[in-house]
Each structure stands twice: as C-alpha cells, then as structure tokens.
Design a protein around this motif. Structure first.
Motif, mmCIF file in Angstrom:
data_model
loop_
_atom_site.group_PDB
_atom_site.id
_atom_site.type_symbol
_atom_site.label_atom_id
_atom_site.label_comp_id
_atom_site.label_asym_id
_atom_site.label_seq_id
_atom_site.Cartn_x
_atom_site.Cartn_y
_atom_site.Cartn_z
ATOM 1 N N LEU A 7 24.936 24.207 48.803
ATOM 2 C CA LEU A 7 24.688 25.604 49.172
ATOM 3 C C LEU A 7 23.907 26.316 48.076
ATOM 4 O O LEU A 7 22.989 27.098 48.360
ATOM 5 N N ARG A 8 24.229 26.043 46.827
ATOM 6 C CA ARG A 8 23.498 26.661 45.720
ATOM 7 C C ARG A 8 22.024 26.237 45.743
ATOM 8 O O ARG A 8 21.120 27.063 45.514
ATOM 9 N N ALA A 9 21.782 24.965 46.048
ATOM 10 C CA ALA A 9 20.391 24.491 46.144
ATOM 11 C C ALA A 9 19.652 25.190 47.278
ATOM 12 O O ALA A 9 18.482 25.557 47.136
ATOM 13 N N MET A 10 20.325 25.384 48.406
ATOM 14 C CA MET A 10 19.708 26.103 49.528
ATOM 15 C C MET A 10 19.289 27.503 49.101
ATOM 16 O O MET A 10 18.180 27.968 49.418
ATOM 17 N N ALA A 11 20.179 28.200 48.407
ATOM 18 C CA ALA A 11 19.873 29.564 47.976
ATOM 19 C C ALA A 11 18.644 29.586 47.076
ATOM 20 O O ALA A 11 17.756 30.436 47.230
ATOM 21 N N GLN A 12 18.585 28.646 46.145
ATOM 22 C CA GLN A 12 17.478 28.629 45.194
ATOM 23 C C GLN A 12 16.144 28.276 45.853
ATOM 24 O O GLN A 12 15.076 28.703 45.374
ATOM 25 N N GLN A 13 16.192 27.516 46.932
ATOM 26 C CA GLN A 13 14.961 27.134 47.628
ATOM 27 C C GLN A 13 14.313 28.309 48.358
ATOM 28 O O GLN A 13 13.118 28.283 48.634
ATOM 29 N N ARG A 14 15.099 29.305 48.701
ATOM 30 C CA ARG A 14 14.588 30.533 49.347
ATOM 31 C C ARG A 14 13.722 30.224 50.544
ATOM 32 O O ARG A 14 12.592 30.718 50.668
ATOM 33 N N ARG A 15 14.275 29.439 51.450
ATOM 34 C CA ARG A 15 13.526 29.037 52.635
ATOM 35 C C ARG A 15 14.094 29.636 53.919
ATOM 36 O O ARG A 15 13.853 29.137 55.015
ATOM 37 N N GLY A 16 14.829 30.722 53.795
ATOM 38 C CA GLY A 16 15.310 31.444 54.972
ATOM 39 C C GLY A 16 16.257 30.638 55.829
ATOM 40 O O GLY A 16 16.114 30.625 57.058
ATOM 41 N N VAL A 17 17.237 29.972 55.217
ATOM 42 C CA VAL A 17 18.187 29.154 55.975
ATOM 43 C C VAL A 17 19.009 30.053 56.898
ATOM 44 O O VAL A 17 19.657 31.004 56.448
ATOM 45 N N PRO A 214 16.118 45.426 62.006
ATOM 46 C CA PRO A 214 15.307 44.786 63.049
ATOM 47 C C PRO A 214 15.295 43.274 62.902
ATOM 48 O O PRO A 214 15.375 42.738 61.793
ATOM 49 N N SER A 215 15.198 42.571 64.033
ATOM 50 C CA SER A 215 15.158 41.116 64.021
ATOM 51 C C SER A 215 13.788 40.635 63.547
ATOM 52 O O SER A 215 12.752 41.195 63.926
ATOM 53 N N VAL A 216 13.809 39.596 62.722
ATOM 54 C CA VAL A 216 12.584 39.005 62.184
ATOM 55 C C VAL A 216 12.754 37.490 62.223
ATOM 56 O O VAL A 216 13.835 36.976 61.933
ATOM 57 N N GLN A 217 11.692 36.770 62.568
ATOM 58 C CA GLN A 217 11.734 35.308 62.613
ATOM 59 C C GLN A 217 12.132 34.731 61.256
ATOM 60 O O GLN A 217 11.695 35.225 60.207
ATOM 61 N N ALA A 218 12.935 33.677 61.291
ATOM 62 C CA ALA A 218 13.371 33.044 60.048
ATOM 63 C C ALA A 218 12.186 32.522 59.237
ATOM 64 O O ALA A 218 12.211 32.574 57.999
ATOM 65 N N GLU A 219 11.153 32.023 59.915
ATOM 66 C CA GLU A 219 9.974 31.539 59.188
ATOM 67 C C GLU A 219 9.337 32.665 58.380
ATOM 68 O O GLU A 219 8.883 32.460 57.246
ATOM 69 N N THR A 220 9.281 33.847 58.969
ATOM 70 C CA THR A 220 8.717 34.998 58.275
ATOM 71 C C THR A 220 9.596 35.380 57.094
ATOM 72 O O THR A 220 9.091 35.679 55.991
ATOM 73 N N LEU A 221 10.908 35.353 57.285
ATOM 74 C CA LEU A 221 11.820 35.705 56.205
ATOM 75 C C LEU A 221 11.765 34.680 55.077
ATOM 76 O O LEU A 221 11.921 35.032 53.907
ATOM 77 N N ALA A 222 11.537 33.422 55.426
ATOM 78 C CA ALA A 222 11.345 32.405 54.388
ATOM 79 C C ALA A 222 10.077 32.707 53.595
ATOM 80 O O ALA A 222 10.048 32.571 52.363
ATOM 81 N N PHE A 228 18.985 33.223 52.511
ATOM 82 C CA PHE A 228 19.778 33.032 53.724
ATOM 83 C C PHE A 228 19.472 34.133 54.728
ATOM 84 O O PHE A 228 19.250 35.294 54.362
ATOM 85 N N VAL A 229 19.508 33.749 56.011
ATOM 86 C CA VAL A 229 19.369 34.689 57.117
ATOM 87 C C VAL A 229 20.655 34.596 57.921
ATOM 88 O O VAL A 229 20.931 33.577 58.569
ATOM 89 N N LEU A 230 21.459 35.637 57.847
ATOM 90 C CA LEU A 230 22.791 35.621 58.442
ATOM 91 C C LEU A 230 22.776 36.232 59.838
ATOM 92 O O LEU A 230 22.278 37.349 60.029
#
Length: 295
Positions: A7-17, A214-222, A228-230
């Motif tokens: 999970l820590r690695a996911m956060a650091q990657q900042r890829r909008g999981v 507002p809703s935004v695509q996860a790709e855009t948020l990445a 993370f996108v909750l």
C-alpha cells in the motif's frame, strides 16, 4: 510483499489507484474479486449498513475493530480503515492505532473534526485546532509498531474555512508525520488539479456520489498526481439499489426467480463465501463415514 509495504508503494507511485469502500467482509471480498488493489473500510458504510444510522459518529472503536478483523480474514489486499476522529484525544488515538493495527489495518485515517464527527459532505462540521490535530497525528505515528503502517490525515476545513486554510492544515499534518493527505469535499475540478502540486506527500481524493466533489476519471487524477481515488460508498449505494429492485419486483410480481439482472446467482454467492474451500476442508478433516466416532 506484505500488505503495508504494498500500500505504501501504491501511494508513492501516485497513479490514481481506485479504492472502493466496503461495509462488511463480503463486500470487501467482492471488491477484491473484481480486481481492485486495495479496499477502504468506510465509517459511513458501517454506520449506515450495520446500524441503520447516518454518518454522525455513532460507530465505536470496538465495532470498527471487529469489522477490521473480519475484513482482514476475508481478503488478501491492503485495507485502509476510516477511524473518524480517533474516538477522543491523542491518548485515544494511540489506543485506536494499537487496536486497529492488531486487527490487520494497513493504513488508518484520522480527521480533524470535533467529535462526534459529521460526514464531510454534510453541513455543519466543526474543527478542532490545528495544534490539537497535529498532536493526534503525532500520537498515531508514535503508536504504530510497523513503520509501514500509513497514517492518513484528513481535513474538513474546506467547507467552513476555505481551500487555503485546508491546504495550510494539510501541510501542518504532513509535518506531524502523516503519510497520506486527504482534503475532503474539494468543490471544483480546478482545485482538484491544483492540490497535488502543493504537496510533497501523496494525496487521497474522495469522490462521493451525490456529494460536493465533482467526478473525475481516475486516469486524469493519476495525471494530476493523486495517490488514491476513493469511492467510499459506491458499493453501498449500488447494493441498496439492487436490494430495492429485487424486493419491489417480488412485492409486485409475487415471485422472484434467479434473474441475473436482479439477483446474484446462488452458485456465484457460494463462490464469494468460499463454500468450495469449506467443502474441501470438511472432506479432508471431517468424520469418515459411519465408523466408530472414537476411532
């Protein structure tokens, strides 16, 4: 790799999981079965689905700990646990971290509201002081046994104090040791895009269906740089819709068949609760026929 490191690695990657919320063990297993990389134990979900009450601080630590343990047994992906205000002051926060870490939490979220808290997309939130919130975060960081257990610091300052006050609080929470920052109820796409540029720490964005953000695509948020996108209660709201449709159909028609548009098939339900596994265990370790039970 252990869940906390993952999970820590996911956060650091900042890829909008995308992290869907779950409200019990079976909904968490459904999240995992669809292929999501992590799951969020939602305080609002627990309050709504377990108590039939709104998200106004009714869930206690013992309830949260029990559901965390159940969820940990049910899934093999990281779990982010919503611990609301930490159930009190910095001392209570320490106890909360110790309790939830033992129960299997991989990240624990704390917010800066006065207890009892209110959903971040309601009106009328009241905040504790920045200094008190920082002390609670420092207590949480100090309490963890595993340094890879992440502390998520949420601020609800946007609604009452504005975005700059929320940014300032989030910076102070990062200084206090928070691993992930969570600014709740961001009201515009322009602000959503701006926020990750203001911080060195990874950010979590909460997209509440029908809420203020507002809703935004996860790709855009990445691309913006979110960790993370909750979707904290998407599963809850869709489950309510499914139950309503099936029960209304039964009420009107007087009969309900295994219609895949209304109900999950019996066989799929048994797969989700691992019945084949338990059948295999019963065969391997259960009584062997009609012999002497004392053998």
């Amino acid at each position: 790799m252990p869940h906390k490191k993952t999970l820590r690695a996911m956060a650091q990657q900042r890829r909008g999981v995308i992290v869907p919320g779950a409200f019990n063990a079976l909904s968490a297993r459904l999240v995992e079965s669809v292929g999501y990389e992590a799951v969020y134990l939602s305080g609002a979900g627990l309050s709504n689905m377990s108590l039939g009450l709104p998200d106004l601080g009714f869930v206690g630590l013992s309830d949260l700990a029990e559901h965390t343990s159940r969820m940990r047994d049910a899934v093999n992906i990281p779990i982010i646990v919503d611990a609301d205000t930490g159930f009190g002051n910095a001392l209570n926060v320490r106890h909360t971290v110790r309790t939830l870490e033992r129960c299997g939490a991989d990240a624990i979220q704390f917010e800066d509201q006065v207890a009892p808290k209110r959903c971040g997309h309601f009106v009328g939130q009241q905040l504790i002081s920045t200094q008190e919130a920082m002390g609670k975060i420092q207590s949480a960081v100090d309490a963890r046994h595993d340094p890879d257990l992440m502390i998520v610091a949420r601020t609800d300052a946007v609604a009452s104090l504005g975005i700059e006050a929320a940014v300032e609080r989030a910076h102070r929470y990062a200084e206090a040791g928070a691993d992930v920052l969570f600014i709740e109820a961001v009201p515009s796409i322009q602000l959503i895009e701006m926020l990750p540029m203001r911080f060195d720490k990874p950010l979590l964005l909460n997209l509440v269906l029908g809420g203020r953000t507002p809703s935004v695509q996860a790709e855009t948020l990445a691309r913006f740089g979110y960790g993370f996108v909750l979707y904290a209660n998407a599963a809850l709201q869709s489950a309510l819709t499914g139950m309503q449709r099936a029960l209304v159909s039964l009420k009107h028609q007087g009969i309900l068949d295994e219609d895949p548009f209304l109900v999950t098939p019996f066989s799929e339900r048994q797969q989700l609760v691992d019945k084949p596994l338990w059948d295999a265990i019963a065969t391997k370790f259960g009584p062997a026929g009609d012999g002497d039970p004392t053998d």
